[in-house]
Scaffold this motif. Structure first.
Motif, PDB file in Angstrom:
ATOM      1  N   LYS A   1       0.757  -1.256   0.075  1.00  0.00           N
ATOM      2  CA  LYS A   1       0.130  -0.100   0.078  1.00  0.00           C
ATOM      3  C   LYS A   1       0.998   1.298   0.154  1.00  0.00           C
ATOM      4  CE  LYS A   1      -3.831   2.231   2.388  1.00  0.00           C
ATOM      5  NZ  LYS A   1      -4.727   2.239   3.655  1.00  0.00           N
ATOM      6  N   ALA A   2       1.805   1.267   0.900  1.00  0.00           N
ATOM      7  CA  ALA A   2       2.841   2.498   0.843  1.00  0.00           C
ATOM      8  C   ALA A   2       3.507   2.510  -0.600  1.00  0.00           C
ATOM      9  CB  ALA A   2       3.984   2.241   2.014  1.00  0.00           C
ATOM     10  N   MET A   3       3.846   1.471  -1.160  1.00  0.00           N
ATOM     11  CA  MET A   3       4.405   1.618  -2.609  1.00  0.00           C
ATOM     12  C   MET A   3       3.518   1.999  -3.596  1.00  0.00           C
ATOM     13  SD  MET A   3       6.688  -1.892  -2.527  1.00  0.00           S
ATOM     14  CE  MET A   3       8.417  -2.095  -2.031  1.00  0.00           C
ATOM     15  N   ARG A   4       2.207   2.052  -3.296  1.00  0.00           N
ATOM     16  CA  ARG A   4       1.017   2.401  -4.322  1.00  0.00           C
ATOM     17  C   ARG A   4       1.007   1.260  -5.458  1.00  0.00           C
ATOM     18  NH1 ARG A   4      -0.094   8.580  -5.117  1.00  0.00           N
ATOM     19  NH2 ARG A   4       1.664   8.309  -6.735  1.00  0.00           N
ATOM     20  N   ARG A   5       1.184   0.272  -5.301  1.00  0.00           N
ATOM     21  CA  ARG A   5       1.282  -0.759  -6.181  1.00  0.00           C
ATOM     22  C   ARG A   5      -0.348  -1.319  -6.837  1.00  0.00           C
ATOM     23  NH1 ARG A   5       5.051  -2.274  -9.178  1.00  0.00           N
ATOM     24  NH2 ARG A   5       4.838  -4.568  -9.367  1.00  0.00           N
ATOM     25  N   GLY A   6      -1.234  -0.975  -6.176  1.00  0.00           N
ATOM     26  CA  GLY A   6      -2.481  -1.159  -6.456  1.00  0.00           C
ATOM     27  C   GLY A   6      -3.019  -2.641  -6.400  1.00  0.00           C
ATOM     28  N   TYR A   7      -2.144  -3.500  -5.439  1.00  0.00           N
ATOM     29  CA  TYR A   7      -2.835  -4.895  -5.309  1.00  0.00           C
ATOM     30  C   TYR A   7      -2.446  -5.317  -3.930  1.00  0.00           C
ATOM     31  CZ  TYR A   7       1.784  -5.780  -6.554  1.00  0.00           C
ATOM     32  OH  TYR A   7       3.188  -5.918  -6.826  1.00  0.00           O
ATOM     33  N   THR A   8      -3.088  -6.282  -3.193  1.00  0.00           N
ATOM     34  CA  THR A   8      -2.675  -6.937  -1.994  1.00  0.00           C
ATOM     35  C   THR A   8      -1.813  -8.308  -2.340  1.00  0.00           C
ATOM     36  OG1 THR A   8      -4.575  -8.236  -2.044  1.00  0.00           O
ATOM     37  CG2 THR A   8      -4.919  -5.869  -1.097  1.00  0.00           C
ATOM     38  N   ARG A   9      -1.453  -8.720  -1.157  1.00  0.00           N
ATOM     39  CA  ARG A   9      -0.886 -10.033  -1.570  1.00  0.00           C
ATOM     40  C   ARG A   9      -1.692 -11.149  -2.021  1.00  0.00           C
ATOM     41  NH1 ARG A   9       3.555 -12.988   2.446  1.00  0.00           N
ATOM     42  NH2 ARG A   9       3.003 -15.199   1.920  1.00  0.00           N
ATOM     43  N   GLU A  10      -3.005 -11.045  -1.352  1.00  0.00           N
ATOM     44  CA  GLU A  10      -3.862 -12.133  -1.708  1.00  0.00           C
ATOM     45  C   GLU A  10      -4.276 -11.873  -3.293  1.00  0.00           C
ATOM     46  OE1 GLU A  10      -3.487 -11.605   2.453  1.00  0.00           O
ATOM     47  OE2 GLU A  10      -4.102  -9.902   1.000  1.00  0.00           O
ATOM     48  N   ALA A  11      -4.295 -10.771  -3.874  1.00  0.00           N
ATOM     49  CA  ALA A  11      -4.728 -10.723  -5.353  1.00  0.00           C
ATOM     50  C   ALA A  11      -3.598 -11.252  -5.907  1.00  0.00           C
ATOM     51  CB  ALA A  11      -5.194  -9.195  -5.497  1.00  0.00           C
ATOM     52  N   TYR A  12      -2.392 -10.891  -5.469  1.00  0.00           N
ATOM     53  CA  TYR A  12      -1.280 -11.499  -6.338  1.00  0.00           C
ATOM     54  C   TYR A  12      -1.277 -12.982  -6.348  1.00  0.00           C
ATOM     55  CZ  TYR A  12       4.044 -11.863  -7.476  1.00  0.00           C
ATOM     56  OH  TYR A  12       5.021 -12.195  -8.311  1.00  0.00           O
ATOM     57  N   ILE A  13      -1.337 -13.607  -5.206  1.00  0.00           N
ATOM     58  CA  ILE A  13      -1.315 -15.093  -5.040  1.00  0.00           C
ATOM     59  C   ILE A  13      -2.459 -15.647  -6.075  1.00  0.00           C
ATOM     60  CG2 ILE A  13      -1.669 -17.125  -3.612  1.00  0.00           C
ATOM     61  CD1 ILE A  13       0.975 -15.657  -3.202  1.00  0.00           C
ATOM     62  N   ASP A  14      -3.872 -14.813  -5.966  1.00  0.00           N
ATOM     63  CA  ASP A  14      -4.796 -15.401  -7.001  1.00  0.00           C
ATOM     64  C   ASP A  14      -4.416 -15.331  -8.395  1.00  0.00           C
ATOM     65  OD1 ASP A  14      -6.364 -15.935  -4.728  1.00  0.00           O
ATOM     66  OD2 ASP A  14      -7.399 -14.080  -5.035  1.00  0.00           O
TER      67      ASP A  14
END
Length: 572
Positions: free
Chosen positions: A385-398
């Motif tokens: 979130k601090a990096m402003r990446r636009g996703y969560t760990r869970e979304a990345y794993i999915d």
């Protein structure tokens, strides 16, 4: 619309000349004579240049008759013959990412047409151009050290008829133009990533003893009409730029500020370049972009539909949804059809731009490599979130689960940053757990380096100690290697299709090549079977495909023995 980013113009323009009517004999003494002179003067002024004529691109810009003797690309400052290279030799040094390799090829294409020659020997160079990277502080420090070495070499040529000129191109040029030109005074020419067309003029100004700079960022420049002069290793692989700039504005990243906004190259020009490379025998093309899979060609009216760009499920952007244009899946489809025996790769993508149609296309086409670079940067939701990446760990794993389901034999690589602003020990452990959970073949890992102009430099504190960053980075690298060894060991005993690059760097008795998954393979140099059994044997040469039986693996490469010559079509 263009945004000026510190565009420094050296005093090249000659002062405006006032035209004055002169007579060789009689003076205009009478009122009638003065009237005639006045009418003539007004007539000359009426066809003379206006303000618009000195600013290209403004409405009302006219082409005066006097310009007809020049080429279409005359820059309006220096006559064309002044900008010719006159066989002067240029030496390039390229640092950083593959985009800089491509930028070098573009810059060389422009200079070659102006009569410059290229040399690979520094002591022969009249002009030394460094194509630079600004992504991390260490990369910039490398350039500063190199500049001081080159300056010492330059001083030895000052009394010669043609003193050496030094130029900085690329991201560092845009970011540190003032320091380069005014404070350190180590360079003669500074050209940003969108100013390579201006290099002949800038070098001409430098030849006159002045410093010259152009770091203007553009909303349109893609160099679509310039065919790069490819100098890839062995001539069997090449990089093709398909888009420039980035709109993602990740808080740690300097790219949007050094390379500008996203703009995509027209599809037609990309296909033309790839076809040319195919005709030359190139066997592997890597499509390049700062956010390569956000490609969106709106260059033609019928491409500009209103449907929104699709993102990976669970991902979002900091900018409004974009609409219309040909997308990355359209480009991949058309590029992969040009030559079934040419491998297609792409880098560097963003995880948000992998809609299902892109994944299915990769799975279906035998010449699109089953290797995906999926930069994670961190395994912690708080840091993401601090990096402003636009996703969560869970979304990345999915997304990873979806990729593996659609492309079962996929190879994965990633980027990670250790010690980002506010990263705790718990955040670091979450990154280590993500690396273990995924199991990447290849990784690019770095300690965080604060960059000026970025969101992080304005809003966050670089409060992780350097020693802690380094320790966490070493731990990430260690875990990455453990998992890469595990993943690569699974390939032992398998037969892999390898594109041969040439001799191994460590032994002239071995050859080196890469698998579809972009893993390096080392194998003995020996004759192997050609085609069906009984057809004889032949030596292996760079640019050929061979089937290699894998005998062992490390975290960074594979070893094996070539079995037979092969082709890409029907190899899967």
């Amino acid at each position: 619309m263009r945004t000026l980013k510190g565009f420094v113009v050296s005093p090249l323009c000659a002062p405006l000349r006032c035209f004055q009517t002169r007579f060789c004999s009689e003076r205009a003494n009478t009122k009638a004579d003065r009237s005639v002179v006045s009418e003539r003067f007004r007539a000359q002024i009426s066809v003379g240049p206006s303000f618009q004529d000195f600013v290209k691109g403004l409405p009302g810009h006219r082409t005066l008759a006097v310009e007809e003797e020049y080429d279409d690309d005359d820059d309006g400052y220096l006559r064309q013959h002044v900008q010719l290279g006159n066989s002067r030799k240029v030496y390039f040094e390229t640092y950083g990412c593959q985009m800089n390799v491509n930028d070098t090829e573009i810059a060389w294409s422009i200079l070659q047409k102006k009569g410059y020659q290229r040399t690979v020997q520094l002591n022969e160079a009249d002009v030394v151009l460094l194509v630079t990277c600004s992504i991390r502080e260490k990369a910039e420090q490398t350039i500063w050290n190199r500049l001081r070495q080159l300056t010492a070499l330059k001083k030895k040529t000052l009394k010669t008829p043609s003193p050496m000129k030094i130029g900085i191109l690329g991201c560092m040029a845009e970011r540190l133009k003032t320091e380069l030109l005014e404070q350190e005074k180590l360079v003669d020419v500074v050209a940003g990533p969108d100013a390579y067309r201006d290099l002949p003029r800038l070098l001409s100004v430098a030849d006159g003893g002045q410093q010259a700079s152009n770091v203007l960022l553009s909303l349109e420049e893609t160099y679509a009409d310039i065919m790069p002069v490819h100098h890839a290793a062995q001539g069997h692989s090449a990089f093709v730029s398909i888009m420039r700039g980035c709109d993602n504005m990740c808080s740690y990243c300097i790219v949007p500020f050094t390379r500008g906004r996203e703009r995509s190259r027209p599809l037609s020009s990309i296909l033309q370049e790839v076809q040319m490379l195919s005709d030359q025998g190139v066997k592997e093309v890597t499509l390049l972009g700062q956010n390569v899979n956000s490609y969106r060609d709106t260059s033609e009216e019928h491409f500009s539909a209103s449907d929104p760009t699709k993102l990976s499920r669970g991902f979002r952007t900091v900018y409004q949804t974009k609409r219309g244009g040909l997308r990355f899946s359209d480009l991949l489809d058309k590029v992969s059809r040009l030559d079934p025996d040419m491998r297609i790769r792409f880098t560097s993508p963003h995880p948000k731009d992998f809609p299902d149609e892109v994944l299915h296309l990769i799975a279906e086409r035998s010449n699109i490599c089953k290797q995906i670079h999926l930069p994670a940067q961190s395994g912690s939701n708080r840091v993401l979130k601090a990096m402003r990446r636009g996703y969560t760990r869970e979304a990345y794993i999915d997304l990873l689960a979806l990729i593996k389901r659609i492309i079962p034999d996929v190879s994965l690589s990633s980027d990670f940053i250790s010690g980002f602003c506010g990263e705790t020990e718990e955040d670091h452990q979450e990154t280590l757990s993500l690396i273990r959970e995924v199991g990447y073949n290849v990784g690019f890992l770095f300690a965080y380096s604060m960059r000026k102009k970025t969101h992080a430099s304005h809003r966050l504190q670089d409060n992780v100690a350097a020693a802690v960053k380094q320790r966490r980075l070493e731990e990430c690298i260690s875990v990455f290697r453990e998992e890469a060894l595990r993943v690569n060991t699974v390939l032992t005993g398998s037969t892999q299709l390898v594109l041969v690059e040439g001799e191994s760097k460590r032994s002239t008795e071995d050859l080196c090549g890469r698998t579809d998954g972009n893993m390096k393979v080392i194998f003995p140099k020996e004759d192997v079977a050609v085609g069906a059994a009984g057809s004889g044997t032949a030596p292996i040469r760079a640019g050929q495909y061979v089937l290699v039986k894998i005998t062992s693996a490390s975290s960074q490469s594979l070893k094996g023995r070539a079995v037979t010559h092969s082709v890409l079509r029907g190899a899967r």
